[in-house]
Design a protein around this motif. Structure first.
Motif, mmCIF file in Angstrom:
data_model
loop_
_atom_site.group_PDB
_atom_site.id
_atom_site.type_symbol
_atom_site.label_atom_id
_atom_site.label_comp_id
_atom_site.label_asym_id
_atom_site.label_seq_id
_atom_site.Cartn_x
_atom_site.Cartn_y
_atom_site.Cartn_z
ATOM 1 N N UNK A 10 0.743 -1.127 -0.168
ATOM 2 C CA UNK A 10 0.098 0.141 -0.056
ATOM 3 C C UNK A 10 0.775 1.237 -0.018
ATOM 4 N N UNK A 11 1.984 1.176 0.809
ATOM 5 C CA UNK A 11 2.829 2.449 0.723
ATOM 6 C C UNK A 11 3.458 2.779 -0.528
ATOM 7 N N UNK A 12 4.090 1.774 -1.067
ATOM 8 C CA UNK A 12 4.492 1.846 -2.520
ATOM 9 C C UNK A 12 3.627 2.283 -3.469
ATOM 10 N N UNK A 13 2.537 2.066 -3.369
ATOM 11 C CA UNK A 13 1.401 2.602 -4.305
ATOM 12 C C UNK A 13 1.163 4.066 -4.173
ATOM 13 N N UNK A 14 1.193 4.413 -2.795
ATOM 14 C CA UNK A 14 0.990 5.689 -2.372
ATOM 15 C C UNK A 14 2.127 6.576 -2.918
ATOM 16 N N UNK A 15 3.354 6.165 -2.781
ATOM 17 C CA UNK A 15 4.217 6.904 -3.180
ATOM 18 C C UNK A 15 4.364 7.130 -4.563
ATOM 19 N N UNK A 16 4.108 6.108 -5.404
ATOM 20 C CA UNK A 16 4.201 6.108 -6.737
ATOM 21 C C UNK A 16 3.053 7.196 -7.212
ATOM 22 N N UNK A 17 1.852 7.162 -6.698
ATOM 23 C CA UNK A 17 0.795 7.849 -7.173
ATOM 24 C C UNK A 17 1.079 9.550 -6.677
ATOM 25 N N UNK A 18 2.123 9.510 -5.713
ATOM 26 C CA UNK A 18 2.346 10.916 -5.234
ATOM 27 C C UNK A 18 3.528 11.608 -6.093
ATOM 28 N N UNK A 48 -1.709 16.637 0.485
ATOM 29 C CA UNK A 48 -1.343 15.523 0.211
ATOM 30 C C UNK A 48 -2.575 14.702 0.069
ATOM 31 N N UNK A 49 -2.758 13.804 -0.997
ATOM 32 C CA UNK A 49 -3.763 12.868 -1.224
ATOM 33 C C UNK A 49 -3.548 11.645 -0.751
ATOM 34 N N UNK A 107 -3.642 4.880 0.868
ATOM 35 C CA UNK A 107 -4.413 4.933 -0.662
ATOM 36 C C UNK A 107 -5.570 5.450 -1.011
ATOM 37 N N UNK A 108 -6.090 6.417 0.227
ATOM 38 C CA UNK A 108 -7.397 7.010 0.090
ATOM 39 C C UNK A 108 -7.192 8.187 -0.650
ATOM 40 N N UNK A 109 -8.463 8.884 -1.014
ATOM 41 C CA UNK A 109 -8.141 10.274 -1.410
ATOM 42 C C UNK A 109 -8.509 11.397 -0.608
ATOM 43 N N UNK A 110 -8.327 10.968 0.748
ATOM 44 C CA UNK A 110 -8.370 12.045 1.650
ATOM 45 C C UNK A 110 -7.340 13.160 1.410
ATOM 46 N N UNK A 111 -7.784 14.616 1.557
ATOM 47 C CA UNK A 111 -6.784 15.423 1.532
ATOM 48 C C UNK A 111 -6.301 15.916 2.712
#
Length: 227
Positions: free
Chosen positions: A103-111, A122-123, A159-163
């Motif tokens: 989940x963390x890797x996906x979050x970083x890639x999206x960032x 941040x999203x 991985x949520x879309x919370x701001x």
């Protein structure tokens, strides 16, 4: 050349803290493992600011930062959580722990792909915060249910879309004070019981962090006066 190397040294120091955390967890020194994740948080908060202060922001530095974060705040806290709370569930616990860095890797890639300069939010929860929270909770010896709940929440929040505010607009004295007080509390929690595995490098890391925040504030104030 030297200016670009300085922020990268902090980034690599963060990566090395992640490795040390995994190593200490493997030999059952869990308190030290958690503290090294927190030291990595300090180094991670310094490298980007140093790069901007020195005008040394680079594509290489950004790639190194992401790779370091996956290890220090993805793999290391997940392995620590497995050793302290999930190991009793055998292979299932091992598989569950492995979800955190995914989940963390996906979050970083999206960032890296979606974030633009000047963004104030941040999203999703940053992996640095998620991994730091998970490591900190292992210091408090909470029940497995509590750790599992936080673990699951952090995975989905990453991985949520919370701001979430980036804190770039928060004045440095306030932000620096908040983070420094947080680290002082952590230092107290670790040192309170005089654990023999306490990593004394924190005695160097914490003052270094405070000095950095003061330097950053003075530099910013001087720039504002010139303007």
């Amino acid at each position: 050349m030297i200016k670009k190397a300085i922020p990268n040294m902090f980034t690599l120091g963060n990566l090395y803290c992640g490795f040390l955390s995994i190593g200490f967890a493997a030999i059952h020194h869990y308190k030290s493992a958690a503290v090294f994740v927190l030291i990595g948080m300090m180094l991670d908060s310094m490298d980007g600011r140093l790069a901007r202060l020195l005008g040394a922001d680079s594509a290489l530095g950004r790639e190194l930062d992401s790779l370091s974060d996956v290890v220090s705040f993805g793999v290391a806290p997940a392995f620590l959580a497995y050793c302290t709370n999930f190991s009793g569930y055998g292979f299932l616990g091992f598989c569950i722990a492995g979800l955190f860095p995914l989940f963390g890797a996906f979050r970083l890639a999206r960032f890296n792909v979606n974030t633009k300069k000047g963004d104030k939010y941040f999203t999703g929860v940053p992996i640095t915060a998620a991994g730091g929270i998970l490591a900190l909770l292992t210091l408090l010896h909470l029940p497995d249910v509590a750790i599992a709940t936080v673990f699951t929440a952090m995975c989905f929040l990453m991985v949520s879309k919370i701001k979430i505010p980036t804190l770039k607009q928060v004045p440095i004295p306030k932000y620096g004070t908040i983070v420094t007080l947080f680290m002082v509390i952590v230092l107290y929690l670790v040192f309170e019981k005089k654990h023999p595995d306490f990593p004394y490098v924190l005695y160097v890391a914490l003052p270094l962090y405070v000095v950095f925040m003061v330097f950053h504030f003075m530099k910013k104030r001087n720039n504002n006066k010139k303007q």
